[in-house]
Design a protein around this motif. Structure first.
Motif, PDB file in Angstrom:
ATOM      1  N   THR A   1       0.827  -1.203   0.000  1.00 35.73           N
ATOM      2  CA  THR A   1       0.000   0.000   0.000  1.00 35.73           C
ATOM      3  C   THR A   1       0.864   1.256   0.000  1.00 35.73           C
ATOM      4  O   THR A   1       0.559   2.226  -0.702  1.00 35.73           O
TER       5      THR A   1
ATOM      6  N   ASP B   1      -5.893  -1.812  -4.924  1.00 34.20           N
ATOM      7  CA  ASP B   1      -5.239  -2.331  -3.719  1.00 34.20           C
ATOM      8  C   ASP B   1      -6.151  -3.349  -3.048  1.00 34.20           C
ATOM      9  O   ASP B   1      -7.189  -2.990  -2.517  1.00 34.20           O
TER      10      ASP B   1
ATOM     11  N   GLN C   1      -7.858  -0.172  -0.776  1.00 37.50           N
ATOM     12  CA  GLN C   1      -7.916  -1.451  -0.068  1.00 37.50           C
ATOM     13  C   GLN C   1      -9.174  -1.540   0.783  1.00 37.50           C
ATOM     14  O   GLN C   1      -9.542  -0.594   1.465  1.00 37.50           O
TER      15      GLN C   1
END
Ligand SMILES: Nc1ncnc2c1ncn2[C@@H]1O[C@H](COP(=O)(O)OP(=O)(O)OP(=O)(O)O)[C@@H](O)[C@H]1O
Ligand SMILES: [Mg+2]
Lengths: 317, 326
Positions: free
Chosen positions: A47, A176, A96
């Motif tokens: 990330t 992500d 994410q």
């Protein structure tokens, strides 16, 4: 052609306990019409790498050194105003988990409209029509444009996030962990969506799930403790892994090659990035450990054309 | 839960709370050693007059009658026609006494609260969105100091510097004895008198608002959706106004509702330092003189304002937050 070239990127988090070397001297390229996978254990810096590509590293992190060339221009040298034009227009990111990536007090459609209108001079009504089309294109009922994030399921939010990331037709889309935190059925649907997206736009797919990467990506970078330890085509990585860590990772995922394999996890734990192991960061866990590994920095060895591994013994073991 | 049901439930709680406070106020004064009678008798001259007072205040009736009477009349705001709510001291209805002083208090605290809120919210938002910057550290340390200095000290310093030494503002009072009688002239005279007490309250109060707003902003700025907003290429201004502040509305509503409901209670110390004839001084004097009916009404009104402020904040919450709204 290379859309993205990253050279010698270092991102450190300056904490009270010292610098956490989350990304430490990594280089890679992403090409037009291709999907690049970045895989590795939790906390290895995936990330952080993605955020660095948009110059969005949160405090106390900072980019210590490195070049990030997007369409040939180094974004690290851009002014903040130039950088704002690049964000979402040239490179966008589907975050994410995406659970809290939408603002809870604004409608999904409103947030997609905002993305469109930040970069394009279109009327609200037109942008809203486009937002509805975008939602439809990712398999979310366009009626959800008027709804708030908490009214959508996790899978729907993840798709909506992907559609928002495509709203300005970026040159490069970073996804992500798009399938993490979803149940298996929804995971399969999002995966199918990612495959469709991949045919339209260059993509970087971040995941710790190698089976997801193997299904979608043309090329793969394997990260370990802030370093890219192996880089090559999917074929190279999955059929001819050269780095001991990649091998360990593959044997921990039985489904990748389809055949039943003895499932053996890599021994030990990922290192603390405050005080990473000397020289090769993988040496304390490596089954092929030799003395050199803890004293001399390993070189990036080209084991076959365009297939690199960060290991003294790559190609020999 | 639907919005209507939510509001109905909050209303019910509010009513129960008000009833509890009305009853508590009755018992509070009954339970003080000696009870109302002892304090009442201090103001009378003859035994016959005392008997008359006892009948007037209904103190000869059984407890439960007195209790029901007081609670019912407080709850229904029936203060005027009811002899229970006559001041022991002035023998005039308490509401009349309050009505004379309330405008002074509202003018003082209303002005101070609005200014304090604006300063606190604006500076707090800015400081919180730029955590760790010079501006943040300066405002943070300033407000920590101003917040912990007592109001009488701030008041006395202001009086000494701007009233006594520089002779810019009066030393106290609401208006001059010879103030103009026309509305505008009189208001200007009051405003001139209000500058120092308002400043005192603003200095004392803005720090709390600033600190709350700052920590709300700091929390919000680390949320994922702020990162998304930045990633979309929004300017920092747009990130703060469109994303951070809209999520700060809920805590902001609470801050505003509670501050505004506080203006009815007056500011005892500031009003005393500046001889500002408001509710604060009146409350102090009633306590000193054991003027039970006055205290009873004042306590109830102050509690009422606070509870209604809370209720308003709850309802606003429901209307503003899409996660509550259905
Ligand atoms: N704000 C921060 N402060 C200090 N350290 C941080 C911060 N953010 C990340 N790190 C550290 O940087 C390293 C890399 O984090 P990153 O989030 O990039 O990992 P990741 O590969 O994305 O992991 P995951 O698979 O769990 O998402 C971690 O060791 C983490 O502890
Ligand atoms: Mg991550």
């Amino acid at each position: 052609m290379a859309i993205l070239e990253v050279k010698g990127l270092r991102v450190y988090f300056e904490t009270v306990r010292g610098s956490v070397k989350a990304v430490d001297d990594i280089s890679f390229t992403a090409n037009e019409g291709e999907a690049l996978g970045i895989a590795g254990e939790s906390g290895c810096g995936k990330t952080t790498t993605a955020l660095a590509l948009m110059r969005l590293i949160p405090k106390p992190g900072r980019v210590v050194s490195g070049e990030v060339r997007l369409n040939g221009k180094d974004i690290m040298k851009m002014s903040e105003a130039e950088m704002r034009k690049v964000r979402w227009k040239d490179i966008s990111i589907a975050f994410q988990g995406s659970l809290n990536a939408f603002n809870p007090v604004q409608t999904i459609g409103g947030q997609i409209v905002e993305a469109i209108r930040t970069h394009e001079d279109v009327s609200k009504a037109k942008a809203f029509d486009r937002a509805r089309q975008l939602l439809q294109s990712v398999g979310v009922d366009p009626g959800n444009a008027d709804r708030y994030p908490h009214e959508l399921s996790g899978g729907m939010k993840q798709r909506a996030m992907i559609s928002m990331a495509m709203a300005n037709n970026p040159d490069l889309l970073v996804a992500d962990e798009p399938t993490t935190a979803l149940d298996v059925i929804v995971q399969a649907q999002v995966l199918k969506l990612m495959k469709r997206v991949q045919s339209k736009v260059a993509m970087i797919l971040i995941s710790h799930d190698l089976s997801v990467i193997s299904e979608i990506c043309d090329r793969v970078a394997i990260m370990y403790a802030g370093k890219i330890v192996e880089f090559g085509t999917s074929e190279d990585i999955f059929s001819r892994p050269a780095h001991p860590y990649t091998r360990g990772l593959l044997s921990a995922f039985p489904s990748v090659s389809g055949e039943k394999k003895h499932l053996e996890a890599i021994k030990g734990n990922p290192p603390d990035l405050l005080t990473p192991p000397s020289a090769c960061r993988f040496h304390p866990r490596c089954p092929y450990y030799k003395e050199k590994c803890s004293t001399v920095d390993p070189p990036m060895i080209e084991v076959s054309p365009k297939h690199f591994a960060l290991c003294h013994f790559a190609g020999e073991i | 839960m639907t919005l209507a049901r939510y509001i109905a439930r909050r209303t019910l709680y509010t009513v129960i709370l008000l009833l509890l406070i009305a009853s508590f106020n009755f018992w509070l004064f009954e339970l003080i050693p000696g009870g109302p009678l002892q304090f009442l008798s201090g103001n009378v001259k003859s035994a016959a007059q005392l008997q008359e007072y006892i009948r007037f205040y209904g103190l000869d009736k059984p407890y439960w009658v007195q209790f029901a009477d007081t609670v019912y009349n407080t709850f229904t705001f029936n203060f005027i026609s009811n002899p229970h709510f006559t001041s022991f001291v002035s023998q005039r209805p308490v509401v009349d006494e309050i009505a004379r002083r309330l405008p002074n208090t509202l003018a003082l605290l209303g002005t101070a609260t609005v200014i304090e809120l604006v300063i606190g919210v604006v500076l707090g938002t800015y400081a919180g969105s730029k955590r760790g910057s010079k501006f943040d550290i300066t405002t943070l340390s300033t407000s920590l100091v101003t917040q912990s200095v007592p109001t009488f000290w701030i008041g006395i310093i202001l009086i000494y510097v701007f009233g006594y030494t520089l002779n810019l503002f009066p030393l106290g009072g609401v208006a001059d004895v010879n103030a103009p009688t026309d509305f505008i002239g009189y208001s200007l005279n009051v405003a001139w008198h209000a500058v120092l007490p308002v400043a005192t309250l603003v200095i004392f109060l803005f720090g709390g608002t600033l600190l709350t707003m700052r920590s709300v902003l700091i929390d919000i700025m680390t949320e994922d959706y702020i990162l998304t907003a930045r990633a979309k290429g929004l300017t920092e201004r747009a990130v703060i106004f469109r994303h951070a502040l809209r999520n700060a509305t809920l805590p902001l509503v609470t801050i505003v509702a509670l501050s505004l409901s506080g203006i009815f209670g007056g500011a005892v110390i500031t009003e005393t330092v500046f001889s500002w004839q408001g509710i604060g001084i009146y409350l102090l004097n009633s306590a000193v003189n054991a003027d039970f009916p006055t205290m009873n009404v004042l306590f109830y009104l102050i509690a009422f304002a606070t509870i209604i402020g809370n209720f308003a904040a709850d309802v606003m919450y429901a209307l503003l937050d899409p996660r509550v709204r259905v």
